[in-house]
Design a protein around this motif. Structure first.
Motif, short mmCIF file in Angstrom:
data_model
loop_
_atom_site.label_atom_id
_atom_site.label_comp_id
_atom_site.label_asym_id
_atom_site.label_seq_id
_atom_site.Cartn_x
_atom_site.Cartn_y
_atom_site.Cartn_z
N LEU A 53 19.53 19.41 35.41
CA LEU A 53 19.48 19.36 33.96
C LEU A 53 20.89 19.32 33.37
CD1 LEU A 53 17.96 19.38 31.32
CD2 LEU A 53 17.72 21.87 31.50
N ILE A 54 21.82 20.07 33.95
CA ILE A 54 23.21 20.02 33.49
C ILE A 54 23.77 18.60 33.63
CG2 ILE A 54 25.57 20.77 34.04
CD1 ILE A 54 24.16 22.97 32.65
N VAL A 55 23.48 17.95 34.77
CA VAL A 55 23.95 16.57 34.96
C VAL A 55 23.32 15.65 33.91
CG1 VAL A 55 24.01 14.59 36.53
CG2 VAL A 55 24.38 16.90 37.42
N ALA A 56 22.03 15.85 33.63
CA ALA A 56 21.35 15.04 32.61
C ALA A 56 22.00 15.25 31.24
CB ALA A 56 19.87 15.40 32.55
N MET A 57 22.35 16.49 30.92
CA MET A 57 23.01 16.79 29.66
C MET A 57 24.36 16.08 29.59
SD MET A 57 21.90 20.78 29.81
CE MET A 57 23.21 21.47 28.82
N CYS A 58 25.10 16.09 30.70
CA CYS A 58 26.39 15.40 30.75
C CYS A 58 26.21 13.89 30.57
CB CYS A 58 27.10 15.67 32.07
SG CYS A 58 27.69 17.36 32.28
N ALA A 59 25.16 13.35 31.19
CA ALA A 59 24.93 11.91 31.14
C ALA A 59 24.60 11.43 29.74
CB ALA A 59 23.81 11.53 32.11
N VAL A 60 23.69 12.11 29.07
CA VAL A 60 23.31 11.65 27.73
C VAL A 60 24.45 11.88 26.75
CG1 VAL A 60 22.18 13.79 26.96
CG2 VAL A 60 21.40 11.59 26.07
N ALA A 61 25.23 12.95 26.94
CA ALA A 61 26.40 13.17 26.08
C ALA A 61 27.44 12.08 26.32
CB ALA A 61 27.00 14.54 26.36
N GLY A 62 27.61 11.67 27.58
CA GLY A 62 28.54 10.61 27.90
C GLY A 62 28.11 9.27 27.32
N ALA A 63 26.81 8.99 27.38
CA ALA A 63 26.29 7.75 26.80
C ALA A 63 26.49 7.73 25.30
CB ALA A 63 24.81 7.60 27.16
#
Length: 378
Positions: free
Chosen positions: A243-253
């Protein structure tokens, strides 16, 4: 992007603290960190002094006692906003320190979690090995009981914070099958050596290293929980990590999209702003819609985690869709910059390079599909 009342006034106050810190203390130092391939140690202490690390930790250990995962999400969003993914706060605060909180004894928390909160003790997690990636059951690093100690032998690779880390949570085999233990190995321990700082495509400001353990003696006081139940502990924490990685990914996008919208408004071609071409508008609009949809799902997963309702397959879905969307978005955004997008001085170039690993670490996209498929009884 509409997120309703997802964040309240206290969240926004915390965001302002992180935004000011990112703009004043992080962004101006990125070039130096890129050259060195590592962030300065003092940035961890500065963040700790401003109560920006492990906000969920109990005040007894120096934390703010804010167990709401949205506080971690805010830190992730503000670091993405300044295109800094090498200062590994999400790893330290959101992934590794929770192992201490979940499985550490009172003495371990007092000794090590306190340092993690104030930035004096940087943390790393050592699972991946040269021959073992997503297959945790295949770990070959071994720990053998010897009197009051455990003796650790093996090697790990691709370890984020590997150079800066003061304490590493090391997964090692303690028996047959799924019998693993989690061991706290500290900087300076005899037999513990760090190999080369790895030269990576992206995350250029983050120290990623090889770690070696040659008869490293770990006292029983530095074993996390039951030394035969580490596999279950890892499995239990993987949902949060993904979930942390997913949070990083959508924030990066989201950060890449905002950067590209600004650029296309300012850049002219054939006598008008690039953003006024239909093709540009349609592509940006499609990215806006896709990111909004993924953000809504990730936000729902964060709230489910807060309520202890997040399942392993939901976390896998979040990581899969968020990282795949990030990959498509940063690629299309870079294309809109033309030749400038290929220049390292432009943030979109760094965003493109940094995004690629998101589909690999924390479990590859293929592993996420396997987890999701199993939940469907396929």
């Amino acid at each position: 992007m509409i997120r309703g009342d997802y964040y309240d006034a206290e969240h926004e106050a915390y965001r302002q603290a992180w935004r000011g810190f990112a703009e004043r203390a992080v962004q101006p130092r990125q070039a130096d960190w890129e050259s060195a391939g590592i962030v300065d140690r003092d940035i961890w202490r500065l963040a700790g002094k401003q109560n920006l690390l492990c906000p969920w930790a109990d005040p007894e250990f120096g934390g703010l006692g804010r167990t709401d995962l949205r506080y971690e999400q805010i830190a992730i969003e503000e670091l993405a906003r300044v295109a800094e993914s090498g200062f590994a706060v999400p790893l330290h605060s959101g992934i590794v320190a929770p192992y201490l909180a979940a499985f550490g004894s009172a003495a371990q928390k007092q000794r090590y979690l306190t340092g993690a909160v104030d930035g004096e003790r940087v943390l790393a997690l050592a699972i991946t090995e040269p021959g073992t990636g997503s297959d945790v059951a295949g770990i070959r690093t071994r720990a053998v009981a010897d009197g009051e100690d455990w003796v650790l032998n093996g090697a790990k690779t691709f370890i984020s914070n590997g150079i800066n880390a003061d304490t590493v949570v090391v997964a090692a085999r303690t028996g047959e099958g799924h019998q693993l233990g989690l061991f706290l190995v500290h900087s300076g321990a005899p037999g513990f050596a760090r190999g080369r700082k790895l030269d990576k495509l992206g995350l250029r400001t983050q120290d990623t290293a090889e770690l070696f353990f040659d008869d490293v003696r770990v006292p029983r006081a530095d074993v996390l929980g039951d030394p035969e139940q580490g596999f279950g502990m890892l499995m239990g924490q993987f949902a949060l990590e993904r979930l942390i990685v997913a949070m990083c990914a959508v924030a990066g996008a989201e950060a890449a999209l905002q950067e590209t919208v600004r650029y296309t408004r300012e850049r002219s071609a054939f006598g008008r702003s690039v953003s006024r071409f239909q093709d540009t508008r349609f592509r940006l609009a499609a990215m806006r819609a896709e990111i909004t949809g993924v953000q809504a799902f990730v936000d729902r997963c964060v709230l489910a985690y807060n309520d202890d309702r997040l399942t392993a397959d939901e976390a896998a879905q979040a990581k899969l869709v968020a990282t795949e969307v990030q990959g498509r978005v940063v690629d299309d955004c870079l294309q809109m910059f033309g030749g400038y997008g290929f220049m390292w001085e432009y943030p979109i170039c760094r965003m493109f390079a940094d995004a690629r690993v998101q589909r690999i670490y924390g479990g590859t996209s293929e592993i996420m599909k396997e987890i999701i498929g199993r939940s469907m009884d396929l």
